[in-house]
Every structure is written in C-alpha cells, then in structure tokens.
Motif scaffolding. Structure first.
Motif, PDB file in Angstrom:
ATOM      1  N   TYR A 623      12.940  13.469  -7.994  1.00 58.58           N
ATOM      2  CA  TYR A 623      13.546  14.787  -7.803  1.00 58.58           C
ATOM      3  C   TYR A 623      13.984  15.345  -9.147  1.00 58.58           C
ATOM      4  O   TYR A 623      14.739  14.704  -9.881  1.00 58.58           O
ATOM      5  N   THR A 624      13.497  16.527  -9.475  1.00 62.40           N
ATOM      6  CA  THR A 624      13.915  17.251 -10.670  1.00 62.40           C
ATOM      7  C   THR A 624      14.635  18.517 -10.230  1.00 62.40           C
ATOM      8  O   THR A 624      14.050  19.348  -9.506  1.00 62.40           O
ATOM      9  N   GLU A 625      15.884  18.667 -10.645  1.00 58.12           N
ATOM     10  CA  GLU A 625      16.701  19.809 -10.239  1.00 58.12           C
ATOM     11  C   GLU A 625      16.694  20.859 -11.336  1.00 58.12           C
ATOM     12  O   GLU A 625      16.818  20.539 -12.525  1.00 58.12           O
ATOM     13  N   GLN A 626      16.568  22.127 -10.937  1.00 57.03           N
ATOM     14  CA  GLN A 626      16.571  23.244 -11.871  1.00 57.03           C
ATOM     15  C   GLN A 626      17.869  24.021 -11.738  1.00 57.03           C
ATOM     16  O   GLN A 626      18.267  24.388 -10.633  1.00 57.03           O
ATOM     17  N   LEU A 627      18.550  24.254 -12.858  1.00 56.93           N
ATOM     18  CA  LEU A 627      19.813  24.987 -12.891  1.00 56.93           C
ATOM     19  C   LEU A 627      19.698  26.149 -13.858  1.00 56.93           C
ATOM     20  O   LEU A 627      18.943  26.090 -14.841  1.00 56.93           O
ATOM     21  N   SER A 628      20.468  27.200 -13.608  1.00 55.76           N
ATOM     22  CA  SER A 628      20.404  28.370 -14.472  1.00 55.76           C
ATOM     23  C   SER A 628      21.779  28.998 -14.607  1.00 55.76           C
ATOM     24  O   SER A 628      22.626  28.879 -13.726  1.00 55.76           O
ATOM     25  N   GLY A 630      23.342  32.676 -16.944  1.00 53.97           N
ATOM     26  CA  GLY A 630      23.071  33.667 -17.987  1.00 53.97           C
ATOM     27  C   GLY A 630      21.576  33.779 -18.228  1.00 53.97           C
ATOM     28  O   GLY A 630      20.795  34.011 -17.313  1.00 53.97           O
ATOM     29  N   THR A 631      21.167  33.592 -19.484  1.00 50.88           N
ATOM     30  CA  THR A 631      19.740  33.638 -19.825  1.00 50.88           C
ATOM     31  C   THR A 631      19.140  32.256 -19.951  1.00 50.88           C
ATOM     32  O   THR A 631      17.990  32.097 -20.341  1.00 50.88           O
ATOM     33  N   ARG A 632      19.925  31.238 -19.597  1.00 47.27           N
ATOM     34  CA  ARG A 632      19.488  29.844 -19.777  1.00 47.27           C
ATOM     35  C   ARG A 632      19.009  29.240 -18.453  1.00 47.27           C
ATOM     36  O   ARG A 632      19.581  29.487 -17.391  1.00 47.27           O
ATOM     37  N   THR A 633      17.962  28.428 -18.544  1.00 48.30           N
ATOM     38  CA  THR A 633      17.457  27.656 -17.416  1.00 48.30           C
ATOM     39  C   THR A 633      17.128  26.250 -17.914  1.00 48.30           C
ATOM     40  O   THR A 633      16.540  26.095 -18.993  1.00 48.30           O
ATOM     41  N   ALA A 634      17.531  25.230 -17.169  1.00 41.51           N
ATOM     42  CA  ALA A 634      17.284  23.837 -17.578  1.00 41.51           C
ATOM     43  C   ALA A 634      16.898  23.011 -16.367  1.00 41.51           C
ATOM     44  O   ALA A 634      17.268  23.316 -15.226  1.00 41.51           O
ATOM     45  N   ARG A 635      16.131  21.934 -16.620  1.00 43.37           N
ATOM     46  CA  ARG A 635      15.682  21.026 -15.569  1.00 43.37           C
ATOM     47  C   ARG A 635      16.223  19.629 -15.853  1.00 43.37           C
ATOM     48  O   ARG A 635      16.237  19.176 -17.010  1.00 43.37           O
ATOM     49  N   PHE A 636      16.657  18.944 -14.782  1.00 36.23           N
ATOM     50  CA  PHE A 636      17.281  17.634 -14.913  1.00 36.23           C
ATOM     51  C   PHE A 636      16.641  16.651 -13.939  1.00 36.23           C
ATOM     52  O   PHE A 636      16.487  16.955 -12.749  1.00 36.23           O
ATOM     53  N   ASN A 637      16.292  15.493 -14.452  1.00 38.54           N
ATOM     54  CA  ASN A 637      15.692  14.451 -13.623  1.00 38.54           C
ATOM     55  C   ASN A 637      16.800  13.699 -12.892  1.00 38.54           C
ATOM     56  O   ASN A 637      17.640  13.051 -13.520  1.00 38.54           O
ATOM     57  N   ARG A 638      16.804  13.766 -11.563  1.00 34.69           N
ATOM     58  CA  ARG A 638      17.842  13.103 -10.761  1.00 34.69           C
ATOM     59  C   ARG A 638      17.358  11.772 -10.179  1.00 34.69           C
ATOM     60  O   ARG A 638      18.093  11.160  -9.387  1.00 34.69           O
ATOM     61  N   PHE A 679      32.605   8.862  -2.575  1.00 30.93           N
ATOM     62  CA  PHE A 679      31.197   9.235  -2.677  1.00 30.93           C
ATOM     63  C   PHE A 679      31.061  10.408  -3.638  1.00 30.93           C
ATOM     64  O   PHE A 679      32.008  11.171  -3.868  1.00 30.93           O
ATOM     65  N   TYR A 680      29.863  10.552  -4.183  1.00 33.88           N
ATOM     66  CA  TYR A 680      29.614  11.639  -5.123  1.00 33.88           C
ATOM     67  C   TYR A 680      29.523  12.978  -4.405  1.00 33.88           C
ATOM     68  O   TYR A 680      29.045  13.072  -3.263  1.00 33.88           O
ATOM     69  N   LEU A 681      29.960  14.028  -5.116  1.00 34.34           N
ATOM     70  CA  LEU A 681      29.920  15.380  -4.577  1.00 34.34           C
ATOM     71  C   LEU A 681      28.761  16.202  -5.119  1.00 34.34           C
ATOM     72  O   LEU A 681      28.526  17.306  -4.633  1.00 34.34           O
ATOM     73  N   ASP A 682      28.041  15.683  -6.106  1.00 38.68           N
ATOM     74  CA  ASP A 682      27.017  16.491  -6.764  1.00 38.68           C
ATOM     75  C   ASP A 682      25.790  15.644  -7.091  1.00 38.68           C
ATOM     76  O   ASP A 682      25.862  14.415  -7.180  1.00 38.68           O
ATOM     77  N   ASN A 683      24.664  16.307  -7.297  1.00 35.21           N
ATOM     78  CA  ASN A 683      23.406  15.615  -7.577  1.00 35.21           C
ATOM     79  C   ASN A 683      23.422  14.867  -8.903  1.00 35.21           C
ATOM     80  O   ASN A 683      22.722  13.863  -9.057  1.00 35.21           O
ATOM     81  N   ALA A 684      24.199  15.349  -9.883  1.00 34.75           N
ATOM     82  CA  ALA A 684      24.259  14.691 -11.195  1.00 34.75           C
ATOM     83  C   ALA A 684      25.161  13.467 -11.181  1.00 34.75           C
ATOM     84  O   ALA A 684      25.224  12.736 -12.176  1.00 34.75           O
ATOM     85  N   ASN A 685      25.873  13.222 -10.083  1.00 32.90           N
ATOM     86  CA  ASN A 685      26.792  12.083  -9.968  1.00 32.90           C
ATOM     87  C   ASN A 685      27.880  12.120 -11.035  1.00 32.90           C
ATOM     88  O   ASN A 685      28.201  11.119 -11.682  1.00 32.90           O
ATOM     89  N   THR A 745      25.804  29.689 -22.392  1.00 34.42           N
ATOM     90  CA  THR A 745      25.685  29.838 -23.841  1.00 34.42           C
ATOM     91  C   THR A 745      24.792  28.763 -24.448  1.00 34.42           C
ATOM     92  O   THR A 745      23.870  29.052 -25.213  1.00 34.42           O
ATOM     93  N   THR A 746      25.047  27.505 -24.076  1.00 37.82           N
ATOM     94  CA  THR A 746      24.321  26.383 -24.697  1.00 37.82           C
ATOM     95  C   THR A 746      23.185  25.844 -23.825  1.00 37.82           C
ATOM     96  O   THR A 746      22.296  25.167 -24.328  1.00 37.82           O
ATOM     97  N   GLY A 747      23.226  26.096 -22.534  1.00 43.73           N
ATOM     98  CA  GLY A 747      22.232  25.527 -21.636  1.00 43.73           C
ATOM     99  C   GLY A 747      22.493  24.093 -21.261  1.00 43.73           C
ATOM    100  O   GLY A 747      21.708  23.482 -20.535  1.00 43.73           O
ATOM    101  N   LEU A 748      23.617  23.526 -21.765  1.00 40.83           N
ATOM    102  CA  LEU A 748      23.949  22.144 -21.451  1.00 40.83           C
ATOM    103  C   LEU A 748      24.657  22.054 -20.101  1.00 40.83           C
ATOM    104  O   LEU A 748      25.351  22.987 -19.678  1.00 40.83           O
TER     105      LEU A 748
END
Length: 778
Positions: A623-628, A630-638, A679-685, A745-748
């Motif tokens: 599962y790869t989650e996409q977050l955005s 402002g003008t930033r978009t990033a993908r994270f491997n979960r 338990f975790y509340l979010d996909n990023a744990n 701002t940073t996309g992090l």
C-alpha cells in the motif's frame, strides 16, 4: 435540481422468485439426518438456550421447520451467546454488552448511545457510523441493506434470546458484504415468554428504560412482541437521547407442513451528539463539560468552523450546543416468510423483506438527509438425505436485494439550532445484488464431517451524483457524475470437522468473502473531481482457520482458533493531490492473523466464569498512500505498518457465583473486566489511542414466586444492580482513524503532534455509574 432514479429490469425477475419453489433435490432418502452443530466457541454464561426460545414446559409450540445451515451451522467458526449473565441478570444498555462476549469481536461507540460499531476480527474497524463488512440477520430476515449498511440503533438487547457471531469470510453463505463475518440475532419466541413481562431500568445521568414483552401460543398461532422506550441525559455534554423500539415476531402454522412468519421492526431515534475530540482535548476535557458556547468554552472543548453565510467565506467556531448537532432517524423493517415441507426431508422457504432507513443528521460540518428504501427476496431449499450412501444436508438458494439511495447533503450554518446552509450534493442511485448460493454438509463417518459451499453474485450500481460549489466570487458551480458499474463475484468455502470423541472437536476451514463498493464510493474519480470512479474494484478476503474445542465436562468448555486472512483491494480513502477531493482507493494487499480463545465454566455448586480473548495482528503488505497540502504532493510506502483502528489484544473476563438451592436460590453476583490494548490512529503509525481496562460489578436476584400471589399475579421477579467502571477510569470508548498530512511548505510528513491536535476522533467512555432495575413476569 433532482437527479433521475435508475432501475434495473432484474427486479421483476427477482421478485418472481417468491412465486415458485426451487426444484427439490433428488429422490427421498430412507432416513432423515440433521448434522450436529459445531460451535467452536461457546460464549455467554451457563447453558445456552435454543435461539428460537425453548417452549415453557406444558406449552405446545407449533411444529418448527428443520434448521437451515444458517440456523444450525456445521464447519463454521461461530460463537453462540445466550441470555445468562449477558441480558437476563443485568441492565444491557446496548448490543455492545452482548457482542463483546464473543472472541474476535471488539466494540466502540458510534454516533448515539445504541449506535455501536462492531468489528469482527478487525473488519469494520474503519467504520465511522454505518457498519459494513459483515451481514446481520434477525430471525432469518436480513437487516443489512443492499449497499452493505447496518446500524444497531434498532437493536435493544432485551428483545433477544441469543446472538450467533460467525467469524471469518462468509460470502458463500451470506453473500455480498460478508467479507469479515455475520451476526445472527434471534428474538425470544412466544413459547419462551409465555405471558407478559414488564421491566424498568434506571441509573446515573438520567438513564431510564421501560420495556415490555408479551408472548404465547394459541392453537396454530405463536406471537412475541417487544417494546421499549429508552432515554437519558448522557454523561457527556450535549448527549441526551431518546429512542423507541417495536419488535414483533409472529408465526402461523395451519398444518404441520406449512408455516407463515411475520417480522416487524420499527425504531425512532433522537440523539444530541457531542463533538469528537482530538487526543489532546480528550486528556483535557474527556466529557466535554462547560462547552455551551465557543466564546466561554472550557479548555478542551471541541469546536467546528461553519461558514457564517452557510455556503462559503468567513467562518464562525461553534460547539456542539451552538451547532445543535443531532441525529433523528427512523428505521422500519417488514418481512414475511412462507415455509413448506414437501416431505420429511425437503423444506422450501421464500421470504420478502421491505426495509426503509430514513435519516436526518445535521451534525458537524454537513447535514445529511435521505431516504433509503429497499427490498430483499430469498428463496431456498434445504434437503436432508443421503449422498453416495453418506448422510447429507444440502442447501441451495437464490437471493436478490435492491436499495434506492436518495440523499441530500447540505452545508451547515452556525447558530439557531440545527440550521442548514446551501445544498452541497444530491445523490440518487440504485444498487442491485442478484446471486445464488449452494452448500453441502456431508457426514463422511461418525468422526469426520465435510462441508463445501459456493456463492456467486452480480452487483449493479447506477445513478447520478450532482455536486454544487459556491465560489467566494459569487455564483454556483454544478458538476454531475453518472454512475454505472457492475461487478461479478464468486466465493467458495470448504471445511473439515473431526470429532475423535465426545469431548474434542477439531476444525479446518478455508473460505472467501467479498464486499463491493457502494454508490458513495463511485462519485469521485482518481483525478479528485466528481465523476464515475471506474478504477475501483471489489474488496476480497481469503481466510484460513484452524480450531479446536474441548468439553471434558458438561459445565466446562474451552476453545482456541487460529486465523490467517489475506485481503486484496481493501477499500480506503486516498488523496489525489493538492486542492482536490479525496476518492476511494483499493489498497492492494494486507494480512490479518491472530488467535481467539473462549472458555465458559458453570459448576453445579454455582460458580461461573467466562473468558473471550482475541489477539489480532494486522499489517499492510502492499500500500502506497498519497498525501497533499498546498502545492505539495508526496507518496509514502505503508507496507509493514499496522492497520489503524485495530487493537492487538482484547478480552472480556467474568467470574461470579449463583446460589442454586435454599431460601436464597436465585441470588448471584459477578465481577467483569473488559480490556483493550492501545492501537494506532493513522496509517503512518505515528499516534496511538490509549488502551484501557474497565471493571464492572453486578448483584442480581431472580426468583419464581410461589402461587403467583407474592406480587399481584406475577410469576417471577428479577432484581439487579450494576456498578460500571468501578475505578472511574477515563478511557476512549471510540477513536476514529485520523488522516496523516504533510507540510504545504516542505512536503514532509507532519509528526504525531499535529495528529494529536486534530479533532474529529474520540468519544470518551462513561465514567463510574450505577444502573439498576427490575422485571416482573406475569
């Protein structure tokens, strides 16, 4: 502007299922054999009554039909929960008090006091109100609508004789949306009531529940009618409620070979809703006290920003009181069934159910109003006989259900109560499910039983969703999305049961389950704009179970089940990019694995104990989650992360004593502990909801009154009092998942601190409270 309603000609075909029976199976066998039920876990206190309600001695009940595989399952991982220590001797406020007695089940609060979110092996853990991923039946009639939606506002525990929890994928037996299991409720039969009962419960925070049951048999007629009126002020700010329920089950048996059944449920529900807090607000002000006004709100009060003009531009913060957040819903279900025995070995059933869910839900930032009428048709044949010289029970069914979704969504406006703003969306859609199921239970020898089943089903969703936008520059934008999707799913099942002796039962099972998207999942494309979400696929589950049950003594039962489930295309929300709408996405793969343990002990001396424990380890495997932002978009491997919302460990332990002889016979007490790990509340744990242990104490007395003269004409008196949350533990009774975010701002990716301050997640559980009551049977 209203959208057109779409209908399918298959409805005509499906309704015709009720007009003629299925073709019975082959020639009549020499003798009838009903396979013994396998119950891998026996939950509940003491011996469990028949779910239909065993007849009172001296009361001749109409001849019942031979049980179907749904009513008496073989080769299933299921728990049967009776009334003892669960309903009869305590003030069961909602169905959570019953369902948590089964291993594999966790519960949390939904949007209202009886709106319980039930999760079976972690399935449905992401639900925020409507429950999906399992099917619910009551007295054999479905109370899950065609889009998979179930709600438990209609469920007053006092009405029921038993609950069966089917764990693991169940689509071969129950069809669409049974990807995680099924719940089968059975109300008390008239023979079990045999008279009139009245009860009242009262307790802390203004809680009051008046309920009554009448039931009996007269010739070929059997009837049970349950009614209740429940209300209270609520333990949190802005959480008062009242709800009224009617539940009727009637049968007419003109001849031993013909039976007619009528089922009616009606529930009216009104509840104020407090705001869902962030984790930080939960620690500051768990019960949302002092939150009448945003201007004078105490620390930790939840507020929501609503547009002042009800459509766009400047916003004003409002609390739940100022916003008038509430739910006002109605649910009406009417079902009829005809059963006919062709001979001593073959039974045909046909049933038709009308189910209408009407909602008015102006809470938080939007308001939903809608009507969701639907029909459900089932026609099946159960055949008991021989196959290749071996005793066999065969089952074949045709099933059709449909739902019209007519939903309007409005922007909320601040102040003046539950005030509506501009129309935001108009959804008109129809979902149809048409399929067949077949099953064989074969007694290979006196020790081995095999079951094999398969289900196939087509689903079609058609309709239109119109979205309205209100730019700050003025005017109105309109975007229309036409929905037209179809799905075909097949789910097999196979199991082997081995009984080396009377004490041991061993089970191996493999089965599949599926859950198609619903209409609301199809209204936003992967580009983040209104449209038909054509890429979305059916959620699938392939599960493996190995279980053993051991009953060395009649009063002692123990069971353990290991499960490993492989999910494909799990339905979750995904962000397509900056400034765009979220859409429903298929997470490619995840795994659920764990162990379930159940035990009951009811000694002749009066000691009783119950244990229900679950260890559930769930991870994303692809599962790869996409977050955005402002003008930033990033993908994270979960991949490798824990699936949020699912506690790794959950348990219920209860220990008590019942005086069975002498002048104090019927006096009993128990202590109960309910445990749930964090338990975790979010996909990023990054953030966890805290775990808890809540302890309850119960004292009760139940006695048959001699001659019925002790209290008027009453035959039986029941008294009970319960102290809940004895140690006044502050705990999270509901914690919805939170969406991870990135910096514009940073996309992090933002850290746990941002999540901890994000509202919309937590309802606190009730503080220490006392509830007591009495019941008289006449």
């Amino acid at each position: 502007m209203s959208a057109p309603r779409f209908r399918r000609p298959r409805r005509v075909l499906a309704l015709a299922l009720a007009a003629s029976p299925l073709i019975p199976a082959a020639a009549q066998a020499q003798q009838s054999v009903t396979l013994e039920e396998l119950s891998v876990v026996g939950a509940g206190g003491g011996p469990v009554a028949d779910p239909r309600g065993a007849a009172t001695p001296g009361v001749a009940a109409p001849v019942p039909a031979a049980p179907t595989p749904v009513a008496a399952p073989v080769g299933q991982v299921n728990s049967r929960i009776g009334r003892g220590d669960v309903i009869d001797d305590r003030p069961a406020v909602n169905i959570a008090d019953v369902a948590r007695n089964s291993p594999g089940v966790t519960v949390r609060q939904g949007n209202g006091p009886r709106d319980v979110i039930i999760s079976v092996r972690g399935n449905n853990a992401r639900a925020t109100g409507v429950s999906r991923n399992f099917v619910v039946l009551e007295d054999g009639f479905p109370v899950t609508q065609a889009d998979g939606s179930s709600r438990f506002d209609i469920t007053d525990p006092r009405a029921y004789g038993s609950l069966d929890v089917f764990r693991g994928p169940q689509s071969a037996l129950f069809g669409n949306y049974a990807s995680g299991g099924a719940l089968v409720f059975d109300t008390r039969r008239g023979a079990a009531v045999n008279g009139f009962e009245y009860g009242v419960d009262a307790g802390s925070f203004g809680y009051l529940n008046n309920y009554a049951t009448v039931g009996g048999i007269s010739g070929p007629f059997e009837l049970s009618l349950f009614t209740s009126d429940s209300r209270g002020n609520g333990f949190a700010g802005h959480s008062s409620f009242n709800t009224q329920t009617i539940n009727l089950l009637g049968t007419y048996t003109p001849t031993p070979d013909n039976r007619f059944t009528l089922k009616i449920i009606n529930n009216e529900f009104q509840a104020n809703l407090p705001g869902r807090s962030s984790l930080l607000q939960f620690y500051q002000n768990p019960y949302q006290r002092g939150c009448a006004s945003a201007l004078t709100a105490a620390a930790g009060c939840v507020t929501y920003a609503l547009p002042v003009n009800g459509r766009n531009g400047a916003t004003a913060p409002v609390t739940a009181d100022e916003g008038g957040f509430f739910r006002g819903d109605r649910r009406t279900i009417v079902g009829g069934r005809y059963e006919h025995d062709f001979d001593a070995y073959t039974t045909w059933r046909t049933q038709l159910v009308f189910d209408d869910r009407n909602i008015n839900q102006p809470f938080y930032t939007t308001s939903a109003r809608g009507d969701f009428p639907g029909f459900n048709v089932l026609s099946d044949v159960t055949r008991r006989g021989d196959l290749f010289g071996m005793p066999m029970t065969g089952y074949v069914a045709l099933a059709y259900n449909t739902l019209d979704s007519n939903s309007l969504t409005y922007v909320r406006a601040p102040y003046g109560g539950a005030r509506l703003g501009a129309l935001n969306a108009n959804l008109a859609a129809t979902q149809d499910n048409l399929g067949g199921r077949a099953r064989v239970e074969l007694l290979l020898s006196d020790r081995w039983t095999a079951t094999a089943g398969i289900g196939a089903e087509t689903t079609a969703i058609t309709g239109r969703n119109i979205t309205y936008g209100y730019p700050t520059a003025g005017g109105v934008t309109v975007a229309s999305a036409t929905l037209d999707r179809s799905f075909l799913n097949v789910a097999p099942e196979f199991s082997l049961t081995y009984r080396p002796d009377e004490a041991w039962r061993l089970l191996g099972r493999v089965a599949a389950g599926y859950a198609t998207p619903s209409a609301s999942n199809l209204t936003v494309t992967p580009a983040g704009v209104p449209g038909n979400n054509t890429q979305i696929q059916t959620q699938e589950n392939l599960g493996f179970d190995l279980g053993a049950s051991w009953a060395p003594l009649p009063e002692l039962q123990f069971s353990v089940t290991g499960f490993y489930e492989f999910f494909r295309n799990e339905l979750i929300a995904q962000s397509p990019g900056a400034g765009l709408l979220s859409y429903t996405f298929n997470a490619p793969a995840s795994e659920h694995r764990g162990v379930e343990i159940g035990a009951t002990w009811a000694s002749p001396a009066g000691w009783r104990a119950t244990l229900a424990y679950t260890h559930d380890d769930q991870i994303f495997t692809n599962y790869t989650e996409q977050l955005s932002a402002g003008t930033r978009t990033a993908r994270f491997n979960r991949a490798g992360n824990q699936i949020p919302g699912v506690p790794a460990d959950a348990a219920l332990a209860r220990f008590g004593y019942e005086q069975t002889t002498g002048p104090w016979a019927g006096l009993g007490a128990f202590v109960e502990a309910v445990y749930q790990s964090d338990f975790y509340l979010d996909n990023a744990n990054l953030l966890k909801a805290p775990g808890f242990t809540v302890v309850n104490l119960n004292l009760h007395y139940d006695r048959v009154l001699p001659g019925g003269a002790a209290v008027g004409f009453a035959k039986r008196l029941s008294l009970y009092v319960e102290v809940r949350n004895v140690f006044d533990r502050v705990y999270t009774n509901a914690a919805q998942n939170l969406a991870d975010s990135i910096s514009g701002t940073t996309g992090l990716q933002n850290g746990a601190g941002v999540l901890a301050a994000t509202t919309g997640s937590i309802f606190a559980g009730a503080p220490r409270n006392v509830v007591g009551g009495m019941k008289l049977a006449f």
